[in-house]
Design an enzyme around this catalytic site. Sequence first.
Site, PDB file in Angstrom:
ATOM      1  N   ASP A 187       0.861  -1.185   0.000  1.00 25.60           N
ATOM      2  CA  ASP A 187       0.000   0.000   0.000  1.00 25.60           C
ATOM      3  C   ASP A 187       0.891   1.227   0.000  1.00 25.60           C
ATOM      4  OD1 ASP A 187      -2.830   1.173   0.424  1.00 25.60           O
ATOM      5  OD2 ASP A 187      -1.635   2.171   1.960  1.00 25.60           O
ATOM      6  N   HIS A 233      -5.321   4.501   6.850  1.00 25.48           N
ATOM      7  CA  HIS A 233      -4.594   5.355   5.914  1.00 25.48           C
ATOM      8  C   HIS A 233      -3.122   5.487   6.283  1.00 25.48           C
ATOM      9  CE1 HIS A 233      -8.105   6.485   3.594  1.00 25.48           C
ATOM     10  NE2 HIS A 233      -8.750   6.738   4.721  1.00 25.48           N
TER      11      HIS A 233
END
Length: 584
Positions: free
Chosen positions: A34, A175
């Site tokens: 990610d 996040h």
Amino acid sequence: MRPDPAPDRPRPPRQGRLDDLGRPLADVTFVVFDLETTGTSPGRDEITEIGAVRVRGGRILAEMATLVRPGVGIPPMVSVLTGITDVMVATAPPVTQVLPTFLEFARGAVLVAHNAPFDLGFLRAAVELCGYPVPVWEYLDTLRIARRVVTRDESPDCRLTSLASLFRSPVEPRHRALADARATVDVLHGLFERLGNAGVTTLEDLHDYSSRVSPAQRRKRHLADGLPTGPGVYIFRDADERALYVGTSRSVRSRVRTYFTASEPRTRMAAMVALAERVDAIGCAHALEAEVRELRLIAEYKPPYNRRSRFPERSVYLKLTDEPFPRLSRVRAARDDATYLGPFGSVRAADAAAEALLAAVPLRQCSGRLSPRVRRSACTLADLGRCGAPCDGREDVASYGRHVAAARAAITGDPGRVIAASTRRIDRLAAERRYEEAAVQRDRMIAFVRAAARAQRLSALTGVAELVAAAPTAEAGWDLAVVRHGRLVSAASVPPGVDPRPWVDAAVASAETVRPRPGPAPCASVEETERIARWLGGPGVRLVRLEGEWSWPAAGAIRAAAGFGAAPGRSVRAYDGDGWFPSA
């Protein structure tokens, strides 16, 4: 050296290897990764963090995580979302140092990411920045797989947070790159578990899974025969003539054919094709007319397999009521000349925008009408300074009118007052490390600004009595559109090498007559007017005729929304009867 066996001697049978059947998922090494970035554009924004997990056979082999120092500043909104600030990355290595480590970490593995095209886009941009040849990665996208495996009854959407909760991941996506990569690992294993029950056991099976074509789809390929090859709208119908699905394309026949091949990845389309018995088509002059007809047909038929635009009447508006002491009221329809903010796609979005406005302008929040002659006790908001308390007489109609004027100006003109008030709260909360609360304030501000920009863009176009525009075609012709009060009333396509002026006259003469009604969308649906506005802002589009004025405030919400990712308006050109010239 031994001689070759005799050519007529039969060779012994050879048992096939398991490898010939494909690579078992349990034996494949995956690198689940990610990225956190400064924005959403790989060409403009840069990577700020990389997190990756190397797994095989359900076991974690290794992990890597590092902050990355970008060459651009991190926007405050991104810092609020991720918690990554310019100070945190000031001493981090640049991407030119981090990328070789990641590429070595991922060597020989299949890459996995949630919404993989986004992360791979930034990865490719980083590889090009470092001067390396861009490799051809084999990858899996957990978002795409989940859309085939997870039903809407199980999860409202296929976001990473929703899937992590569904598959009971102990890691909460927040996040940050490594945490999101770990959660994606759990989602990947949960998806593998389900796919195993469907007979998907190898990597090759998994690649083919989303490309399966059912026998029902193959048998109905003849439904595309005879359809127009140009732009238009197509309608799938069942045996009872009921509209199942409405779509549009620049080439109707080619698009409909994809529903019977592996090119159509949406699972629900297979069920729709199984019910379909006929495909009707309506040829259109150009793509804009096709898009508008599609919206009108979807609103009329409400096809069960269309997910969007079926219920335009369900939009939500915020209305500044017309009374001595106006307030914000949430309504479903806009049928008068009051000041409206919206439309919003949900009540939640409307409430968020209302909170941003009410935090900047002390409008009353109580329900019901107030009269200057009737007094009643004030609520707690008056003591908090968030209401002028006209209910107990602290403010008269004239004093309260200043707040109403400020709210109306923020909605129809400059939203600076709302932005300033929200920014002060965001900065204070961020300084106190209350990032989640700061993110809420940010989302409310953005919801208001984008809604105001949408309303201003709509009102600008719906206020024009008649507008004729032309867009150049690839064949050097012109696509013409006649628009009245935000509604497409006529369309034509001018062939190359032909004087367009007679075509313009004919299009105007044959145009539909409209009678504008009160409200922000007087003659068409909001979506139709917005589609037209986007077309008018396209490259090379030129104004031919304009009756009235088409403009929006120079310091209005449209300009402010551009800073939040909304597309700014583009300039167009005008036609003076003898030639084309740029508008001022």
